[in-house]
Design a protein around this motif. Sequence first.
Motif, PDB file in Angstrom:
ATOM      1  N   SER A   1       0.825  -1.402  -0.224  1.00 29.18           N
ATOM      2  CA  SER A   1       0.219   0.135   0.459  1.00 29.18           C
ATOM      3  C   SER A   1       0.748   1.116   0.137  1.00 29.18           C
ATOM      4  CB  SER A   1      -1.010   0.033   1.334  1.00 29.18           C
ATOM      5  OG  SER A   1      -1.443   1.151   0.872  1.00 29.18           O
ATOM      6  N   CYS A   2       0.066   1.406  -0.966  1.00 30.97           N
ATOM      7  CA  CYS A   2       1.115   3.131  -0.367  1.00 30.97           C
ATOM      8  C   CYS A   2       0.790   4.009   1.056  1.00 30.97           C
ATOM      9  CB  CYS A   2       1.340   4.357  -1.980  1.00 30.97           C
ATOM     10  SG  CYS A   2      -0.663   5.233  -2.367  1.00 30.97           S
ATOM     11  N   LEU A   3      -0.343   4.234   1.320  1.00 29.67           N
ATOM     12  CA  LEU A   3      -0.211   4.853   2.221  1.00 29.67           C
ATOM     13  C   LEU A   3       0.475   4.834   3.291  1.00 29.67           C
ATOM     14  CD1 LEU A   3      -4.303   4.205   2.697  1.00 29.67           C
ATOM     15  CD2 LEU A   3      -2.848   5.940   1.383  1.00 29.67           C
ATOM     16  N   ASP A   4       1.385   3.483   3.151  1.00 30.83           N
ATOM     17  CA  ASP A   4       2.561   3.846   4.033  1.00 30.83           C
ATOM     18  C   ASP A   4       3.932   4.162   3.687  1.00 30.83           C
ATOM     19  OD1 ASP A   4       0.676   2.017   5.960  1.00 30.83           O
ATOM     20  OD2 ASP A   4       1.098   0.592   4.886  1.00 30.83           O
ATOM     21  N   ASP A   5       3.826   4.547   2.698  1.00 32.21           N
ATOM     22  CA  ASP A   5       5.052   5.525   1.782  1.00 32.21           C
ATOM     23  C   ASP A   5       5.568   6.615   2.276  1.00 32.21           C
ATOM     24  OD1 ASP A   5       7.214   5.475  -0.463  1.00 32.21           O
ATOM     25  OD2 ASP A   5       5.754   7.516  -0.219  1.00 32.21           O
ATOM     26  N   PRO A   6       6.569   7.201   3.240  1.00 34.06           N
ATOM     27  CA  PRO A   6       6.905   8.223   3.891  1.00 34.06           C
ATOM     28  C   PRO A   6       7.106   9.593   3.519  1.00 34.06           C
ATOM     29  CG  PRO A   6       9.256   6.175   3.293  1.00 34.06           C
ATOM     30  CD  PRO A   6       7.862   5.973   3.220  1.00 34.06           C
ATOM     31  N   VAL A   7       7.140   8.919   2.284  1.00 34.05           N
ATOM     32  CA  VAL A   7       7.118  10.488   1.639  1.00 34.05           C
ATOM     33  C   VAL A   7       5.836  11.389   1.591  1.00 34.05           C
ATOM     34  CG1 VAL A   7       7.314  11.551  -1.362  1.00 34.05           C
ATOM     35  CG2 VAL A   7       9.254  10.333  -0.230  1.00 34.05           C
ATOM     36  N   LEU A   8       4.664  10.354   1.351  1.00 33.62           N
ATOM     37  CA  LEU A   8       3.798  10.785   1.215  1.00 33.62           C
ATOM     38  C   LEU A   8       2.716  10.810   3.238  1.00 33.62           C
ATOM     39  CD1 LEU A   8       1.772   8.152  -0.678  1.00 33.62           C
ATOM     40  CD2 LEU A   8       2.391  10.219  -1.471  1.00 33.62           C
ATOM     41  N   LYS A   9       3.173  10.074   4.380  1.00 32.66           N
ATOM     42  CA  LYS A   9       3.780  10.396   5.567  1.00 32.66           C
ATOM     43  C   LYS A   9       4.058  11.567   5.944  1.00 32.66           C
ATOM     44  CE  LYS A   9       2.630   5.939   7.380  1.00 32.66           C
ATOM     45  NZ  LYS A   9       3.355   4.514   7.945  1.00 32.66           N
ATOM     46  N   ASN A  10       4.921  12.228   5.156  1.00 36.52           N
ATOM     47  CA  ASN A  10       5.985  14.063   5.634  1.00 36.52           C
ATOM     48  C   ASN A  10       4.954  14.606   5.203  1.00 36.52           C
ATOM     49  OD1 ASN A  10       7.677  12.486   6.954  1.00 36.52           O
ATOM     50  ND2 ASN A  10       8.706  12.045   5.306  1.00 36.52           N
ATOM     51  N   LEU A  11       4.081  14.637   3.941  1.00 31.51           N
ATOM     52  CA  LEU A  11       3.298  15.567   3.108  1.00 31.51           C
ATOM     53  C   LEU A  11       2.350  15.758   4.290  1.00 31.51           C
ATOM     54  CD1 LEU A  11       3.622  14.969  -0.626  1.00 31.51           C
ATOM     55  CD2 LEU A  11       4.793  16.666   0.745  1.00 31.51           C
ATOM     56  N   ALA A  12       2.025  14.261   4.061  1.00 27.17           N
ATOM     57  CA  ALA A  12       0.437  14.424   5.544  1.00 27.17           C
ATOM     58  C   ALA A  12       0.507  15.530   6.597  1.00 27.17           C
ATOM     59  CB  ALA A  12      -0.229  12.808   5.605  1.00 27.17           C
ATOM     60  N   GLU A  13       1.865  14.931   7.270  1.00 28.97           N
ATOM     61  CA  GLU A  13       1.826  15.197   8.492  1.00 28.97           C
ATOM     62  C   GLU A  13       2.226  17.275   8.186  1.00 28.97           C
ATOM     63  OE1 GLU A  13       4.940  15.835  11.834  1.00 28.97           O
ATOM     64  OE2 GLU A  13       5.513  13.927  10.577  1.00 28.97           O
ATOM     65  N   LYS A  14       2.455  17.262   6.768  1.00 30.35           N
ATOM     66  CA  LYS A  14       2.614  18.838   6.938  1.00 30.35           C
ATOM     67  C   LYS A  14       1.650  19.337   6.607  1.00 30.35           C
ATOM     68  CE  LYS A  14       4.291  21.897   2.760  1.00 30.35           C
ATOM     69  NZ  LYS A  14       5.296  22.175   1.800  1.00 30.35           N
ATOM     70  N   TYR A  15       0.193  19.183   5.791  1.00 27.85           N
ATOM     71  CA  TYR A  15      -1.103  20.126   5.488  1.00 27.85           C
ATOM     72  C   TYR A  15      -1.884  19.388   6.676  1.00 27.85           C
ATOM     73  CZ  TYR A  15       0.869  21.228   1.808  1.00 27.85           C
ATOM     74  OH  TYR A  15       2.090  21.792   0.296  1.00 27.85           O
ATOM     75  N   LYS A  16      -1.145  18.829   7.848  1.00 29.52           N
ATOM     76  CA  LYS A  16      -2.081  18.010   9.179  1.00 29.52           C
ATOM     77  C   LYS A  16      -3.559  17.713   8.226  1.00 29.52           C
ATOM     78  CE  LYS A  16      -1.359  21.619  12.269  1.00 29.52           C
ATOM     79  NZ  LYS A  16       0.232  21.653  11.602  1.00 29.52           N
ATOM     80  N   LYS A  17      -2.729  16.204   7.223  1.00 31.22           N
ATOM     81  CA  LYS A  17      -4.220  15.374   6.580  1.00 31.22           C
ATOM     82  C   LYS A  17      -3.833  14.298   6.904  1.00 31.22           C
ATOM     83  CE  LYS A  17      -6.373  19.207   4.815  1.00 31.22           C
ATOM     84  NZ  LYS A  17      -7.702  19.210   5.013  1.00 31.22           N
ATOM     85  N   THR A  18      -4.815  13.624   6.368  1.00 24.99           N
ATOM     86  CA  THR A  18      -4.442  11.740   6.205  1.00 24.99           C
ATOM     87  C   THR A  18      -3.500  12.067   4.895  1.00 24.99           C
ATOM     88  OG1 THR A  18      -6.504  11.040   4.615  1.00 24.99           O
ATOM     89  CG2 THR A  18      -7.047  10.968   7.729  1.00 24.99           C
ATOM     90  N   VAL A  19      -3.062  10.630   5.026  1.00 29.00           N
ATOM     91  CA  VAL A  19      -2.050  10.192   3.766  1.00 29.00           C
ATOM     92  C   VAL A  19      -3.356   9.662   2.710  1.00 29.00           C
ATOM     93  CG1 VAL A  19      -0.433   8.504   2.735  1.00 29.00           C
ATOM     94  CG2 VAL A  19      -0.517   9.062   5.496  1.00 29.00           C
ATOM     95  N   ALA A  20      -4.268   9.450   2.847  1.00 28.50           N
ATOM     96  CA  ALA A  20      -4.892   8.930   1.576  1.00 28.50           C
ATOM     97  C   ALA A  20      -5.876  10.676   1.007  1.00 28.50           C
ATOM     98  CB  ALA A  20      -6.214   8.295   1.859  1.00 28.50           C
ATOM     99  N   GLN A  21      -6.140  11.833   1.836  1.00 29.42           N
ATOM    100  CA  GLN A  21      -6.397  13.184   1.479  1.00 29.42           C
ATOM    101  C   GLN A  21      -4.985  13.589   0.863  1.00 29.42           C
ATOM    102  OE1 GLN A  21      -7.462  14.382   5.220  1.00 29.42           O
ATOM    103  NE2 GLN A  21      -9.615  14.899   5.014  1.00 29.42           N
ATOM    104  N   VAL A  22      -4.187  13.606   0.837  1.00 31.58           N
ATOM    105  CA  VAL A  22      -3.103  13.770   0.006  1.00 31.58           C
ATOM    106  C   VAL A  22      -2.625  12.602  -1.456  1.00 31.58           C
ATOM    107  CG1 VAL A  22      -0.174  13.214  -0.310  1.00 31.58           C
ATOM    108  CG2 VAL A  22      -1.207  14.132   1.596  1.00 31.58           C
TER     109      VAL A  22
END
Length: 240
Positions: free
Chosen positions: A156-177
Amino acid sequence: MPSSFLQLWNSDHGNVVEACKDSLKKLRLDYLDLYLVHFPVATKHTGVGATASALDEDGVLEIDTTISLETTWHAMEELVSMGLVRSIGISNYDIFLTRDCLAYSKVKPAVNQIETHPYFQRDSLVKFCQKHGICVTAHTPLGGAAANSELFGSVSCLDDPVLKNLAEKYKKTVAQVVLRWGIQRNTVVIPKTSKLERLNENFQVFDFELTKEEMDLIKKVDRKHRTNQPAKFWGIDLYA
């Protein structure tokens, strides 16, 4: 009337008009806004409206070699002429099958519905379709998440660290990113969920925007990894 779209099942390629009429009757509709060829393969007919895949004694999908995709498409065009369908499209077609469809079609496919997400970006196919005026719809925009991981053993791409970092930056879930990324590349994303809170989250992707640099960063996480693998049930890999 709310918009409606449906798909022609593999075993109904030789019975397109009958299959569409059967669906309209069941849905109590006069017409469909969009009707798609579900997979680019005709299989043994198992009865109009039946969705079970016919397997031979070895558990391999029984493909009907007497029906071409061109024949199927011209039958789909007939639905438009009859007023039963307003727009027709394709699903799971690669560049070559899409190109062929454009060559023999009188009514151009409005949509190509494909699996595409950060781990399976398919940039060439997406750009080809968009160049020729075909809307790309992502039927697995989150990579199937936990469902496909459990069913197909995919990643699952939802576990990718790059996407997780972006989710943290925008205060969103990884799925939303991931959904926002899909929207910004001009694809239609159709996530599905049985959880109300996630359904609400899916609509909260319009209050932020990824930068060009972030879009380029996500481009680098592509693994060319297909997560939806019907070969598990069909005994044959149609994508090989």
